[in-house]
Design an enzyme around this catalytic site. Sequence first.
Site, PDB file in Angstrom:
ATOM      1  N   GLY A   1       0.816  -1.201   0.000  1.00  7.97           N
ATOM      2  CA  GLY A   1       0.000   0.000   0.000  1.00  7.97           C
ATOM      3  C   GLY A   1       0.851   1.252   0.000  1.00  7.97           C
ATOM      4  O   GLY A   1       2.059   1.204  -0.228  1.00  7.97           O
TER       5      GLY A   1
ATOM      6  N   ASP B   1      -8.095   6.815  11.678  1.00  7.06           N
ATOM      7  CA  ASP B   1      -8.317   6.597  10.247  1.00  7.06           C
ATOM      8  C   ASP B   1      -9.094   5.296  10.036  1.00  7.06           C
ATOM      9  O   ASP B   1      -8.846   4.556   9.103  1.00  7.06           O
ATOM     10  CB  ASP B   1      -6.972   6.536   9.506  1.00  7.06           C
ATOM     11  CG  ASP B   1      -7.135   6.589   7.993  1.00  7.06           C
ATOM     12  OD1 ASP B   1      -8.045   7.298   7.516  1.00  7.06           O
ATOM     13  OD2 ASP B   1      -6.368   5.915   7.285  1.00  7.06           O
TER      14      ASP B   1
ATOM     15  N   ASP C   1      -3.555  -1.300  10.909  1.00  8.42           N
ATOM     16  CA  ASP C   1      -3.037  -0.013  10.411  1.00  8.42           C
ATOM     17  C   ASP C   1      -3.224   1.111  11.433  1.00  8.42           C
ATOM     18  O   ASP C   1      -4.179   1.884  11.364  1.00  8.42           O
ATOM     19  CB  ASP C   1      -3.691   0.363   9.082  1.00  8.42           C
ATOM     20  CG  ASP C   1      -3.324  -0.595   7.968  1.00  8.42           C
ATOM     21  OD1 ASP C   1      -2.304  -1.290   8.097  1.00  8.42           O
ATOM     22  OD2 ASP C   1      -4.070  -0.658   6.965  1.00  8.42           O
TER      23      ASP C   1
END
Length: 280
Positions: free
Chosen positions: A26, A168, A185
């Site tokens: 990513g 997020d 993440d």
Amino acid sequence: MKTPKSIEPLVRDGLVDEVLRPLKSGKEAAVYVVLSEGEIRCAKVYKDVNQRGFHKQAQYQEGRKVRNSRQARAMEKNSRFGRQQQEEVWQNAEVDALYRLAAAGVRVPQPYNFVEGVLLMELVTDEHGSAAPRLNDLELSREQALEYHGLLIKEVVRMLCAGLVHGDLSEYNILVDANGPVIIDLPQAVDAAANNNAARMLERDVDNLADYFGRFAPELLKTEYGKEIWKLYETGDLTPQVELTGRFKASNKIADVRSIMREINDARDEAIQRRYEHED
């Protein structure tokens, strides 16, 4: 496969026996499936700061501790050394968050080690032993959406009770294993007590969940869990066992500014009077 250069130090140290295959790549990092201490795990290799796409770091870095004043000054000047230090703080934030949340019982991948920009952690798998899918890749029934949403709201609460906000959270950084959602993440995780943006970020995280699960269970679109959770946190009433309603009633009480100013002025006058009396 050939061992990526970034993972070679872990191989030399005996932390990784073999790199089996790439898992995903990513904007922030590349992830590889590895054999480590006889177990299948994953290695997250953070990309160089110049290659990454996450450019809004300032709001997340507020309240994060640095090692010393030299590091802080370098980060402020945005020098080459400062950017390296900033990157180190960014990476360490995820490592620290994973250890902290795993200890608090939040469903996150279990971290094992962090060496030279490579995070060695648990490989989250589905019931067949394959890498678990992202939430976004699943088609849910209304019942599943309500179940997963409820589980994730509890995880958000548990995270906040541990002092952290993901910052997020969305369907793209949630995996689903045989037992339900797993949050991943976390380099942008913020300290709820030290970051002035924490309330807004928490509400955005919770709204993202409502928007996604609301596609399958529209009634979730009318909920206000974010505001409710933060209010309980502010008043010290938030616990992992709290019963939430999804409703929030804002206070309509208007602040008596004149009374407040009178109290401030009285306190100031008293302080001045005490100072003069001390000098006499």
